[in-house]
Design a protein around this motif. Structure first.
Motif, PDB file in Angstrom:
ATOM      1  N   ASP A  68       0.850  -1.188   0.000  1.00 10.51           N
ATOM      2  CA  ASP A  68       0.000   0.000   0.000  1.00 10.51           C
ATOM      3  C   ASP A  68       0.892   1.245   0.000  1.00 10.51           C
ATOM      4  N   PRO A  71      -3.653   6.585   0.336  1.00 14.74           N
ATOM      5  CA  PRO A  71      -5.049   6.714  -0.105  1.00 14.74           C
ATOM      6  C   PRO A  71      -5.147   7.690  -1.274  1.00 14.74           C
ATOM      7  N   VAL A  99      -4.469   1.292  -8.612  1.00 16.65           N
ATOM      8  CA  VAL A  99      -5.395   1.725  -7.577  1.00 16.65           C
ATOM      9  C   VAL A  99      -6.248   0.524  -7.204  1.00 16.65           C
ATOM     10  N   MET A 100      -6.412   0.317  -5.905  1.00 16.79           N
ATOM     11  CA  MET A 100      -7.170  -0.825  -5.403  1.00 16.79           C
ATOM     12  C   MET A 100      -7.961  -0.386  -4.181  1.00 16.79           C
ATOM     13  N   THR A 101      -9.121  -0.983  -3.988  1.00 17.60           N
ATOM     14  CA  THR A 101      -9.925  -0.672  -2.805  1.00 17.60           C
ATOM     15  C   THR A 101      -9.435  -1.516  -1.639  1.00 17.60           C
ATOM     16  N   ASN A 103     -10.077  -1.805   2.519  1.00 20.38           N
ATOM     17  CA  ASN A 103     -10.948  -1.386   3.633  1.00 20.38           C
ATOM     18  C   ASN A 103     -11.944  -0.315   3.198  1.00 20.38           C
ATOM     19  N   GLY A 104     -12.499  -0.478   1.996  1.00 17.55           N
ATOM     20  CA  GLY A 104     -13.538   0.427   1.511  1.00 17.55           C
ATOM     21  C   GLY A 104     -13.054   1.746   0.952  1.00 17.55           C
ATOM     22  N   GLU A 105     -11.737   1.924   0.812  1.00 20.64           N
ATOM     23  CA  GLU A 105     -11.185   3.187   0.334  1.00 20.64           C
ATOM     24  C   GLU A 105     -10.170   2.915  -0.780  1.00 20.64           C
ATOM     25  N   ALA A 106     -10.194   3.740  -1.833  1.00 22.68           N
ATOM     26  CA  ALA A 106      -9.244   3.591  -2.936  1.00 22.68           C
ATOM     27  C   ALA A 106      -7.842   3.984  -2.482  1.00 22.68           C
ATOM     28  N   HIS A 107      -6.871   3.124  -2.796  1.00 23.69           N
ATOM     29  CA  HIS A 107      -5.463   3.369  -2.435  1.00 23.69           C
ATOM     30  C   HIS A 107      -4.574   3.126  -3.644  1.00 23.69           C
TER      31      HIS A 107
END
Length: 146
Positions: A68, A71, A99-101, A103-107
């Motif tokens: 990661d 965000p 870009v990957m989701t 925990n519900g957020e795009a990172h």
């Protein structure tokens, strides 16, 4: 020595055994490792990469190495950063940025993929490559954090 792994569980046990004897042709990165058996994932905190956390997941006969970066919401100019990441993609060996989701957020993430039957040396090289690229890309992303 194991020549390939059929699960994260088997890889995890082999890494622990090699770390205990310091007998490893794969040159596994130094750091703390933890197994998440339900998701076939190894969480690896890499000492040589500033305690960067890398995940190594086995799924659908492939290994996915992931780090990661940041965000997407923290980036002030995503269009410019995205263009730069696409331009850098050719220069970054063995891995990709995307870009990957999480925990519900795009990172923004760095990832690499390997065939499930890959040799230990190839998996280790991919972990090192992903970590190195993550550090390089994190430096680039810092200029765009709001």
């Amino acid at each position: 020595m194991v020549t390939s792994y059929s699960s994260a569980n088997v890889l995890f046990e082999d890494i622990l055994a090699q770390q205990a004897t310091e007998d490893s042709e794969a040159a596994w990165p130094k750091g703390d490792i933890e197994l998440v058996p339900d998701s076939q994932t190894i969480l690896w905190t890499l000492e040589d990469y500033g305690d960067l956390v890398v995940t190594l997941t086995y799924s659908d006969d492939q290994w996915v190495v992931l780090a990661d970066i940041a965000p997407v919401a923290a980036v002030k100019d995503t269009a410019t950063l995205n263009r730069l990441l696409l331009e850098q993609g050719v220069a970054i060996p063995l891995v990709s940025a995307g870009v990957m989701t999480l925990n519900g957020e795009a990172h923004y993430v760095v990832f690499g993929q390997l065939y499930g039957g890959s040799r230990p040396e190839a998996i280790s090289a991919e972990v090192h490559a992903c970590a190195s690229a993550a550090i390089d890309i994190a430096d680039l992303v810092q200029d765009y954090i709001a």
